[in-house]
Design a protein around this motif. Sequence first.
Motif, PDB file in Angstrom:
ATOM      1  N   VAL A 278       5.590  -8.316  -7.285  1.00 42.09           N
ATOM      2  CA  VAL A 278       6.199  -7.462  -6.261  1.00 42.09           C
ATOM      3  C   VAL A 278       5.453  -6.140  -6.139  1.00 42.09           C
ATOM      4  N   GLN A 279       5.119  -5.562  -7.277  1.00 39.98           N
ATOM      5  CA  GLN A 279       4.387  -4.297  -7.262  1.00 39.98           C
ATOM      6  C   GLN A 279       3.060  -4.454  -6.518  1.00 39.98           C
ATOM      7  N   ARG A 280       2.384  -5.549  -6.789  1.00 34.99           N
ATOM      8  CA  ARG A 280       1.100  -5.784  -6.148  1.00 34.99           C
ATOM      9  C   ARG A 280       1.263  -5.962  -4.642  1.00 34.99           C
ATOM     10  N   ALA A 281       2.269  -6.729  -4.238  1.00 43.50           N
ATOM     11  CA  ALA A 281       2.491  -6.973  -2.813  1.00 43.50           C
ATOM     12  C   ALA A 281       2.859  -5.689  -2.080  1.00 43.50           C
ATOM     13  N   VAL A 282       3.714  -4.880  -2.694  1.00 49.51           N
ATOM     14  CA  VAL A 282       4.113  -3.621  -2.052  1.00 49.51           C
ATOM     15  C   VAL A 282       2.925  -2.681  -1.935  1.00 49.51           C
ATOM     16  N   ALA A 283       2.122  -2.577  -2.983  1.00 52.74           N
ATOM     17  CA  ALA A 283       0.940  -1.709  -2.936  1.00 52.74           C
ATOM     18  C   ALA A 283      -0.002  -2.131  -1.816  1.00 52.74           C
ATOM     19  N   GLN A 284      -0.227  -3.422  -1.697  1.00 51.16           N
ATOM     20  CA  GLN A 284      -1.119  -3.906  -0.640  1.00 51.16           C
ATOM     21  C   GLN A 284      -0.512  -3.683   0.740  1.00 51.16           C
ATOM     22  N   GLY A 285       0.802  -3.860   0.850  1.00 48.21           N
ATOM     23  CA  GLY A 285       1.458  -3.614   2.128  1.00 48.21           C
ATOM     24  C   GLY A 285       1.407  -2.153   2.540  1.00 48.21           C
ATOM     25  N   LEU A 286       1.628  -1.259   1.595  1.00 49.30           N
ATOM     26  CA  LEU A 286       1.567   0.178   1.891  1.00 49.30           C
ATOM     27  C   LEU A 286       0.143   0.610   2.230  1.00 49.30           C
ATOM     28  N   ALA A 287      -0.829   0.005   1.574  1.00 45.64           N
ATOM     29  CA  ALA A 287      -2.221   0.318   1.893  1.00 45.64           C
ATOM     30  C   ALA A 287      -2.537  -0.060   3.339  1.00 45.64           C
ATOM     31  N   ALA A 288      -1.945  -1.166   3.811  1.00 45.10           N
ATOM     32  CA  ALA A 288      -2.148  -1.567   5.201  1.00 45.10           C
ATOM     33  C   ALA A 288      -1.407  -0.643   6.159  1.00 45.10           C
ATOM     34  N   ASP A 289      -0.191  -0.210   5.762  1.00 45.63           N
ATOM     35  CA  ASP A 289       0.613   0.670   6.621  1.00 45.63           C
ATOM     36  C   ASP A 289       0.043   2.078   6.698  1.00 45.63           C
ATOM     37  N   TYR A 290      -0.573   2.543   5.593  1.00 46.55           N
ATOM     38  CA  TYR A 290      -1.130   3.896   5.522  1.00 46.55           C
ATOM     39  C   TYR A 290      -2.609   3.787   5.140  1.00 46.55           C
ATOM     40  N   PRO A 291      -3.443   3.347   6.061  1.00 43.32           N
ATOM     41  CA  PRO A 291      -4.842   3.026   5.728  1.00 43.32           C
ATOM     42  C   PRO A 291      -5.672   4.228   5.294  1.00 43.32           C
TER      43      PRO A 291
END
Length: 339
Positions: A278-291
Amino acid sequence: MLRPRPAVSGAGASGPAASIWEMNVAEPSADTTARLTIPRQSPERLYLPIVAEYDTEQPYKDWAPTLRVPATFRPAQVPRVFVVANQKGGAGKTTTALELAAAWVAMGYRVRVWDADPQKAALTAVTEPLWPEGVEERDRKTLTTLFLVRGTTLAEVTYETRFEGLTIVPSVGDLGTVEKHEIMGGQTLIKRAIEADRRERPSEVPDIELIDSGPTLGLLTMAALGAADDVIVPVVAGGLDWIGMQDLDGTLTTAREALNPDFRVAAVVLTEWHRSGVQRAVAQGLAADYPDAVIAPVRRSPKIKESPFELVPTRMYAPKDKAVADFAQLAAMLITREA
């Protein structure tokens, strides 16, 4: 008020149960409270590896925490106004504000923190403003005064704290009343107060303004965003918290359109980080949302929860802790001395 034992426990303390709390009638003042120096040394050996982008194809068994710093990111120069914001409670806003402030003071910057959270005033409790002697509690000037009493200057509501290099605009239990008033120009008040302070006291103003905002979309949060150069978003890396970021995105959009088109989201801080899918997925998702933002994990640590019981930043309570290293690394990444 609640007062801890005089000595800072250090990394060997046994936690909250080891603290001796007393109820003291006397408030601290500049004449009666010893100033503390925040240690400058950072545990750099615990710093995280830096990557420009996450490797989404990396096998889970090889995955480890990294500091994501995109190629487009540029550190800021002082003077700078940072706002710690998230509309979800429990995300670690006050902890993030306190630990970044301590890290910047340790780097030699002068920092002024603003306790703009109407629900807690926790930042004020931990830093302990050195209130002037002889002034009754009801007569003390705070952030509420700045908003409600016309003509109040920022200098009048700024106090030294127990920590060298750190000042505060404090709040007390009445800060919530600000939200109930119709204040002409209220959403730009913090920005105008900072600008006036820089004009009138250029040699005394801090290098960094750090505003700890509340969890609601109200006058105080909008006034903070109206003054911001950079926004720092703490988030607990869970699915519900990520979904809740949509509310914050709406607030940021409103603030940009109505008040301040120039601020950026400089960093997203993943508080309570631990290794999980979950931590990994959220980090990757936030990186996409805040490039264009730094994505900064702060590794889970019991010390960061214990240090408020001693009324000190974790940097003073457990200076070799991994969370201290994470905040120190992020603080160094966000600010540069280079012209």
